[in-house]
Motif scaffolding. Structure first.
Motif, mmCIF file in Angstrom:
data_model
loop_
_atom_site.group_PDB
_atom_site.id
_atom_site.type_symbol
_atom_site.label_atom_id
_atom_site.label_comp_id
_atom_site.label_asym_id
_atom_site.label_seq_id
_atom_site.Cartn_x
_atom_site.Cartn_y
_atom_site.Cartn_z
ATOM 1 N N ALA A 193 0.819 -1.215 0.000
ATOM 2 C CA ALA A 193 0.000 0.000 0.000
ATOM 3 C C ALA A 193 0.853 1.267 0.000
ATOM 4 O O ALA A 193 0.435 2.316 -0.473
ATOM 5 C CB ALA A 193 -0.945 0.002 1.203
ATOM 6 N N GLU A 194 2.086 1.151 0.532
ATOM 7 C CA GLU A 194 2.971 2.327 0.550
ATOM 8 C C GLU A 194 3.694 2.523 -0.778
ATOM 9 O O GLU A 194 4.413 3.502 -0.957
ATOM 10 C CB GLU A 194 4.039 2.191 1.652
ATOM 11 N N GLY A 195 3.543 1.572 -1.638
ATOM 12 C CA GLY A 195 4.245 1.675 -2.912
ATOM 13 C C GLY A 195 5.601 0.982 -2.894
ATOM 14 O O GLY A 195 6.382 1.084 -3.836
ATOM 15 N N THR A 196 5.899 0.277 -1.816
ATOM 16 C CA THR A 196 7.174 -0.433 -1.745
ATOM 17 C C THR A 196 7.062 -1.763 -2.482
ATOM 18 O O THR A 196 6.075 -2.487 -2.324
ATOM 19 C CB THR A 196 7.536 -0.737 -0.267
ATOM 20 N N GLU A 197 8.056 -2.057 -3.251
ATOM 21 C CA GLU A 197 8.040 -3.325 -3.969
ATOM 22 C C GLU A 197 8.425 -4.448 -3.014
ATOM 23 O O GLU A 197 9.493 -4.436 -2.410
ATOM 24 C CB GLU A 197 9.028 -3.256 -5.141
ATOM 25 N N LEU A 198 7.532 -5.432 -2.883
ATOM 26 C CA LEU A 198 7.790 -6.535 -1.963
ATOM 27 C C LEU A 198 8.490 -7.688 -2.658
ATOM 28 O O LEU A 198 9.289 -8.406 -2.067
ATOM 29 C CB LEU A 198 6.474 -7.046 -1.369
ATOM 30 N N ASP A 199 8.152 -7.866 -3.919
ATOM 31 C CA ASP A 199 8.735 -9.006 -4.639
ATOM 32 C C ASP A 199 8.628 -8.724 -6.129
ATOM 33 O O ASP A 199 7.771 -7.948 -6.568
ATOM 34 C CB ASP A 199 7.973 -10.295 -4.298
ATOM 35 N N ARG A 200 9.516 -9.325 -6.871
ATOM 36 C CA ARG A 200 9.476 -9.196 -8.325
ATOM 37 C C ARG A 200 9.987 -10.512 -8.903
ATOM 38 O O ARG A 200 11.043 -10.996 -8.509
ATOM 39 C CB ARG A 200 10.376 -8.047 -8.761
ATOM 40 N N LYS A 201 9.207 -11.088 -9.765
ATOM 41 C CA LYS A 201 9.645 -12.352 -10.371
ATOM 42 C C LYS A 201 9.555 -12.211 -11.884
ATOM 43 O O LYS A 201 8.659 -11.565 -12.417
ATOM 44 C CB LYS A 201 8.759 -13.511 -9.910
ATOM 45 N N TYR A 202 10.484 -12.839 -12.512
ATOM 46 C CA TYR A 202 10.519 -12.804 -13.973
ATOM 47 C C TYR A 202 10.491 -14.230 -14.485
ATOM 48 O O TYR A 202 11.194 -15.098 -13.985
ATOM 49 C CB TYR A 202 11.791 -12.096 -14.446
ATOM 50 N N LYS A 203 9.673 -14.444 -15.456
ATOM 51 C CA LYS A 203 9.525 -15.785 -15.990
ATOM 52 C C LYS A 203 9.832 -15.710 -17.484
ATOM 53 O O LYS A 203 9.159 -15.013 -18.223
ATOM 54 C CB LYS A 203 8.080 -16.219 -15.788
ATOM 55 N N ALA A 204 10.881 -16.385 -17.865
ATOM 56 C CA ALA A 204 11.286 -16.289 -19.275
ATOM 57 C C ALA A 204 10.689 -17.428 -20.076
ATOM 58 O O ALA A 204 10.372 -18.465 -19.542
ATOM 59 C CB ALA A 204 12.783 -16.297 -19.404
#
Ligand code: SF4
Ligand code: FES
Lengths: 243, 488
Positions: free
Chosen positions: B477-488
């Protein structure tokens, strides 16, 4: 007259006064060219027709044929130089063949195919040249102009109207329309003029024609430009017009 | 040999031409952002699509007769649909209110060839790996090569169906891709008797294989109704063209829409007036607009288009096998429209069967070999062309000045029509499969399947080997990125 010269080792007869290009065309031999046209005085500007005569470069559309000359034409060296000239022409204008209605009838495209040009190689200039759609029957798409001056010659020498001219110098050279407004509508240009049918690329276009002839069935789709047919010559006379 | 005129890097941002293929498709992968609320529950999910920014600008200022060829280059995924929609709009500009029977049937044939090849590609190459092996199965196997190993018969039919569709396109458009067959006012070619005979030889086999394909997807539904009935369900209104008599017609017709329960919202609407019906909303985070039915407002007025919408929108399908299958689908829904994302596949295969049957019927028609190709009439300044592209309703709208140059172009592509529905589907899936603050492999896989069900015309989603590069971000909700995953 039995005068002849050698073009890539082949005997080419000529009549005195003929240029190497004229004699070669009359004999059905292709020398790459863009600004030369059998119906008009040679212009000698595009340099695509450059050959080697006795080891020295010469533009075959302007040099007179002489007995016993040894002319190199389709050598790797010359074709490589021609490819570079083509690449320069491609990047100086906006030549987007995939959606160009002249595709298949375009001498620039066909010559690039003939010479095996695979990439533009140089950075594109992306000039910004607005189209002139003012004339009711003819569209001018300046983005594709290769400055061959065929339209200039045709309008001046055949139509007697002098509608077109080149202006500017060097990379700023560009085609202009001779009217106060610079618009084609304000000239006495007509779609039936010789100049309306002479452009080897897709600048001077009859309106509302577009893709009526399918891609794949056009002049240079059916045979390579080296076979001698010209897209502006629908009668299909091809080689043999000594001019 | 071909020219590679587009090899230049972006040299300056003042250019008009650089943003066409391939530079405009710089982002070859799908991007999803999941926004959480204070309680770390899914608040909003955004599917970012970058493929369609401002392509109308390229068309403005161009001579109208160039447009049907030019628009094919705007999007590499369904060039034939753009070619035909533009031609239909420009028919009106040249006063060809009705094109000749030969032109009409050539275009129809081209269009149904495109439907056949596109639906075959989507089902067999892109989706069947997920459906046959399961969404969570080993990625290395989940592609057409894997299908070919384990189900060689299915893979072979898929490949040959697509090939047949492409052959129909080649003969009607002049080329397999980027043809020029349709021109404002008609077509520039017709078929010889031999060409028709050649195609007809295979047409019956294509119908048989299309029937098999419908059976495969039906069986999958029956094996796992819990999944198929509920996965990525997006209840919404839906819209499409129907023939004036209410039957399915993917090439031409009137607009009809139903609400989520299947009640008619509007019907028999002349698509020349589409802009009175639909508003396109712009959102700051998306390049793609969000259209909605103006009368219902942006919150309630969004809708689905595409195979599932069409098959449930029409009253009947004019070819017998496809009509039989349509009835089964309708019966399965028990009188209520299906809204599950996976039901798209079922509807898509019914349409493929319809396309195969229609192609066969058309090929028997001698008008296809007619010689009256073009017509015209009183010049007009404005025209709208609408077609049911493989992915859904496609609008092309042009205004042309007296000097023959296009002064205004507005396009609503199928994927734009589905924009809100896709976003909603992705949100539903995220809600169901997001566990805690981490993006799991399972979530990634399910998001991919949900996006693909809509068959969006994203270069990422139509990768021929069926792998969809996907980037998913999880933001609190604060705009902080909690996780990011990339799937190729
Ligand atoms: S408009 Fe055509 S004919 Fe005239 S100079 Fe340019 S390229 Fe040559
Ligand atoms: S053809 Fe000789 S210089 Fe152009």
């Amino acid at each position: 007259m039995n005068d002849s010269f050698l073009l890539d080792g082949e005997d080419i007869p000529f009549t005195p006064g003929q240029t190497v290009m004229q004699a070669a065309a009359a004999a059905g031999k292709y020398i790459p060219h863009l600004c030369w046209h059998p119906d008009f005085a040679a212009h000698g500007s595009c340099k695509l027709c450059t050959v080697k005569i006795g080891g020295r470069f010469a533009t075959s559309c302007t040099v007179r044929a002489a007995a016993g000359q040894e002319v190199e034409n389709r050598t790797d060296e010359l074709d490589a130089k021609r490819r570079t000239l083509l690449q320069l022409l491609f990047v100086e204008g906006n030549h987007f063949c995939p959606s160009c209605e002249k595709s298949g009838d375009c001498a620039l495209q066909a010559t690039a195919y003939e010479l095996g040009m695979l990439t533009p190689h140089f950075d594109h200039f992306y000039p910004d040249r607005p189209v002139d759609a003012s004339h009711p029957d003819v569209l001018l798409e300046f983005n594709r102009c290769i400055l061959c001056e065929l339209c200039v010659r045709a309008s001046r020498d055949v139509d007697g109207k002098n509608v077109f001219a080149l202006a500017g110098r060097g990379t700023r050279s560009h085609l202009v329309v001779n009217s106060d407004t610079g618009r084609l509508a304000d000239t006495d240009f007509a779609a039936t003029d010789r100049a309306a049918a002479v452009c080897p690329v897709g600048v001077i276009l009859k309106k509302r024609v577009g893709f009526a002839v399918p891609i794949g069935q056009r002049t240079y789709d059916r045979q390579p430009i080296s076979a001698g047919l010209r897209a502006d010559d629908k009668a299909g006379a091809g080689f043999g017009e000594a001019g | 040999m071909s020219f590679q005129l587009e090899t230049a890097t972006v040299a300056s941002d003042t250019l008009r031409r650089v943003a066409i293929d391939p530079v405009s498709r710089v982002e070859g992968h799908g991007k999803v952002t999941i926004l959480l609320d204070e309680d770390n529950k899914v608040h909003q999910v955004r599917l970012h699509i970058v493929e369609f920014r401002g392509f109308e600008r390229f068309i403005q200022g161009r001579p109208y007769w160039e447009v049907p060829v030019m628009v094919q280059r705007l999007c590499g995924i369904c060039p034939v649909s753009h070619h035909l929609a533009a031609s239909k709009a420009l028919d009106l500009i040249v006063g060809a209110v009705r094109v000749t029977p030969t032109a009409d049937k050539m275009r129809r044939l081209m269009h149904y060839g495109q439907i056949l090849q596109s639906h075959a590609l989507h089902f067999f190459h892109l989706s069947s790996p997920d459906l046959l092996f399961g969404f969570g199965s080993e990625v290395g196997r989940r592609n057409i090569v894997g299908v070919a190993q384990q189900y060689p018969d299915i893979a072979k039919k898929g490949i040959l169906l697509r090939k047949f569709g492409q052959e129909v396109i080649r003969l009607t458009a002049g080329k397999r891709v980027h043809g020029t067959g349709a021109v404002p006012g008609g077509v520039n070619r017709s078929l010889t008797a031999d060409e028709r005979k050649d195609l007809l030889k295979d047409a019956y086999q294509m119908i048989a294989w299309s029937r098999d394909a419908v059976r495969i997807i039906k069986e999958l539904h029956q094996q796992d109704p819990a999944l198929y009935d509920h996965f990525g369900t997006v209840r919404s209104s839906f819209m499409g063209l129907v023939a004036p008599d209410g039957s399915l017609d993917l090439y031409h017709g009137v607009l009809r829409a139903r609400d989520a329960d299947g009640r008619i919202l509007f019907d028999q609407v002349d698509y020349q007036t589409y802009d009175r019906l639909i508003t396109e909303e712009v959102k700051p985070w998306s390049y793609m607009k969000f259209p909605y039915f103006t009368a219902m407002g942006p919150a309630a007025g969004w809708y689905k288009v595409g195979p599932l919408a069409r098959v449930q929108n029409c009253d009947s399908i004019p070819t017998p096998f496809a009509e039989h299958e349509r009835r089964e689908l309708v019966a399965y829904g028990g009188g209520k429209p299906l809204h599950g994302s996976l039901a798209f596949h079922w509807a898509r295969m019914i349409e493929m069967l319809f396309a195969a049957e229609t192609i066969k019927d058309l090929l028997h028609d001698d008008d296809l070999s007619g010689t009256e190709l073009m017509t015209g009439g009183e010049r007009r300044r404005e025209g709208v062309g609408v077609i049911e592209a493989p992915r859904g309703t496609l609008f092309h709208h042009y205004q042309v000045g007296d000097d023959d140059l296009v002064t205004m172009a507005n396009l609503i592509v199928s994927t734009t029509n589905n924009n809100q529905a896709m976003n909603t589907a992705v949100r539903e899936v995220a809600k169901q499969y997001l566990d805690g603050k981490e993006i799991t492999e399972g979530l990634l896989n399910h998001l991919e399947v949900a996006i693909r069900a809509f068959d969006p015309c994203l270069s990422c989603a139509t990768h021929a080997l069926g792998k969809m590069p996907l980037e998913v971000r999880l933001v609190d909700a604060e705009g902080t990125e909690l996780d990011r995953k990339y799937k190729a």
